[in-house]
Design a protein around this motif. Structure first.
Motif, short mmCIF file in Angstrom:
data_model
loop_
_atom_site.label_atom_id
_atom_site.label_comp_id
_atom_site.label_asym_id
_atom_site.label_seq_id
_atom_site.Cartn_x
_atom_site.Cartn_y
_atom_site.Cartn_z
N UNK A 156 0.88 -1.31 -0.08
CA UNK A 156 0.00 0.01 0.12
C UNK A 156 0.81 1.26 0.08
N UNK A 157 2.07 1.06 -0.27
CA UNK A 157 3.04 2.39 -0.23
C UNK A 157 3.46 2.73 -1.68
N UNK A 158 2.87 4.11 -2.00
CA UNK A 158 3.20 4.41 -3.33
C UNK A 158 4.67 4.80 -3.36
N UNK A 159 5.61 4.28 -4.25
CA UNK A 159 6.81 4.54 -4.46
C UNK A 159 7.28 5.19 -5.62
N UNK A 160 7.71 6.51 -5.49
CA UNK A 160 8.27 7.42 -6.49
C UNK A 160 9.79 7.37 -6.42
N UNK A 161 10.13 7.39 -7.69
CA UNK A 161 11.77 7.30 -7.82
C UNK A 161 12.24 8.31 -8.87
N UNK A 162 13.27 9.23 -8.47
CA UNK A 162 14.05 9.89 -9.66
C UNK A 162 14.65 9.22 -10.66
N UNK A 174 16.37 1.74 -8.15
CA UNK A 174 14.81 1.21 -8.58
C UNK A 174 13.94 1.87 -9.36
N UNK A 175 14.71 3.01 -10.26
CA UNK A 175 13.88 3.56 -11.26
C UNK A 175 13.09 2.70 -12.32
N UNK A 176 13.74 1.65 -12.64
CA UNK A 176 13.28 0.57 -13.53
C UNK A 176 12.30 -0.40 -13.12
N UNK A 177 11.89 -0.07 -12.08
CA UNK A 177 10.94 -1.01 -11.51
C UNK A 177 9.37 -0.55 -11.92
N UNK A 178 8.59 -1.72 -12.74
CA UNK A 178 7.51 -1.22 -13.13
C UNK A 178 6.53 -0.65 -12.19
N UNK A 179 6.45 -1.14 -11.09
CA UNK A 179 5.48 -0.66 -10.11
C UNK A 179 6.08 0.84 -9.60
N UNK A 180 7.01 1.51 -9.94
CA UNK A 180 7.41 2.71 -9.32
C UNK A 180 6.75 3.56 -10.29
N UNK A 181 6.52 4.80 -9.66
CA UNK A 181 6.54 6.19 -10.55
C UNK A 181 7.67 6.70 -10.65
N UNK A 303 16.26 15.59 -11.26
CA UNK A 303 15.02 14.69 -11.16
C UNK A 303 14.97 14.34 -9.63
N UNK A 304 15.79 14.52 -8.78
CA UNK A 304 15.68 14.45 -7.24
C UNK A 304 14.70 15.61 -6.92
N UNK A 305 14.69 16.72 -7.55
CA UNK A 305 14.04 17.81 -7.31
C UNK A 305 12.45 17.30 -7.63
N UNK A 306 12.39 17.05 -9.10
CA UNK A 306 10.99 16.55 -9.69
C UNK A 306 10.37 15.67 -8.84
N UNK A 307 11.11 14.57 -8.33
CA UNK A 307 10.39 13.56 -7.51
C UNK A 307 9.88 13.96 -6.42
N UNK A 308 10.46 14.85 -5.70
CA UNK A 308 9.89 15.34 -4.42
C UNK A 308 8.76 16.11 -4.63
N UNK A 309 8.65 17.02 -5.63
CA UNK A 309 7.33 17.68 -6.12
C UNK A 309 6.18 16.67 -6.38
N UNK A 310 6.57 15.44 -7.10
CA UNK A 310 5.64 14.62 -7.42
C UNK A 310 5.04 14.03 -6.27
N UNK A 311 6.08 13.47 -5.25
CA UNK A 311 5.58 13.15 -4.13
C UNK A 311 4.74 14.00 -3.36
N UNK A 312 5.02 15.15 -3.31
CA UNK A 312 3.95 16.06 -2.50
C UNK A 312 2.51 16.16 -3.24
#
Length: 336
Positions: A156-162, A174-181, A303-312
């Protein structure tokens, strides 16, 4: 410099209230913009994992995690509310994974993920932000980091990766994991005119199931981020900001302020006395190299920045609808 809510048009009604976000990063700092909302710091730098309600003092590894966590969830108090994160009411679990050799390798990232898998229910974590990457590309579905992302998603944890900043077709777990955003970046030129926006040099490629990555893009350039308090840059930033607030032709005030701050700026006494155009040019070049916005903030990119924004943004979504699953969140983000 535009704030993140201004760039994204984020609704102020949703601030991640009641949502717990986890961050896996190099290290962290107890920044004032996060005060009272860090519920656990986890030192997963070795197998002897420790937990604390307090963050450790600043180290060489604190800056990157401070950047991602404050951009996502800072309340903006050091900027008078201007540079508030979208998830400014979210609570945080911060997981440091820089190993004793000063590196972040796949086993270190995995150690942080495994801790979260075992402990997420204790803290109610619903989001994991990962702004670090593995050692080498992999299309193995049983790669340990791919498997960890899958298990976290199932929990149940949404995983977002740069996605990474190489500009090449090579994704790292883990950016190449299909389940990751997997989140790439775009450069909005510090403006809201879409016609001027440009793509950032993101890493890209395919997950092991053949799906294209990155899944989404978010703002990733000209983003306001806190300077690490107590750092050499912080000492210089205060002095530089004061100098550039002076009237352009006030040589006397410039000399006076340079004399006070020459040791912080590492200027020779003679340069401080001259306060001439070459000295001004030197100060301007330092201001530019530090990417200073004001005495407390610089602008950052990647992308470390953009993933933080997407997570928010995901924190907003979960505040609005706590029944959303990781798969549903990904579907909403990628199809709208």
């Amino acid at each position: 410099m535009l704030s993140v809510p201004e760039r994204t048009g984020a609704l102020p009604d949703y601030t991640g209230r009641g949502v717990v976000m986890a961050f896996i990063d190099s290290g962290f700092y107890p920044h004032p913009d996060l005060q009272g909302r860090v519920i656990r710091h986890v030192n997963a730098s070795t197998e002897a994992i420790t937990e604390s309600e307090k963050l450790p003092p600043a180290s060489n590894f604190s800056w990157h995690g401070q950047m991602t966590s404050v951009i996502a969830a800072g309340d903006g108090r050091t900027s008078g509310g201007r540079y508030r994160g979208i998830a400014s009411d979210a609570r945080l679990v911060l997981i440091s994974v820089t190993n004793p050799r000063g590196q972040i390798k796949e086993p270190d990232i995995l150690r942080g993920m495994r801790w979260l898998l075992a402990n997420h229910a204790r803290f109610g974590v619903r989001i994991l932000n990962v702004s670090v990457g593995g050692d080498a590309p992999s299309d193995d579905q049983d790669h340990e980091l791919h498997r960890a992302v899958r298990e976290l998603s199932e929990a149940g944890i949404t995983v977002l990766v740069a996605a990474g900043n190489s500009g090449s077709g090579h994704l790292l777990p883990p950016a190449s994991a299909p389940e990751a955003i997997t989140v790439g970046a775009y450069d909005d030129q510090n403006g809201v005119d879409v016609m001027r926006w440009r793509i950032y040099p993101n890493s890209y490629g395919l997950a092991h199931d053949g799906s294209a990555k990155p899944d989404i893009v978010a703002p990733g350039r000209w983003i306001a981020s806190p300077i690490l308090p107590g750092s050499d840059m912080a000492l210089q930033a205060t002095t530089l900001a004061a100098l550039f607030d002076l009237a352009p032709n006030d040589r006397r005030a410039l000399r006076r302020n340079l004399a006070r701050g020459m040791f912080k700026l590492r200027l020779a006494p003679l340069a401080a006395l001259r306060a001439d155009e070459p000295v001004r040019a030197l100060l301007q070049s330092r201001l530019d190299s530090y990417k200073l916005i004001d005495s407390h903030h610089q602008h950052v990119d990647g992308t470390s920045v953009s993933v933080a924004i997407a997570s928010s943004v995901v924190a907003q979504m979960l505040e609005a609808n706590r029944g959303l699953t990781p798969a549903r969140i990904k579907a909403i983000l990628t199809t709208t």
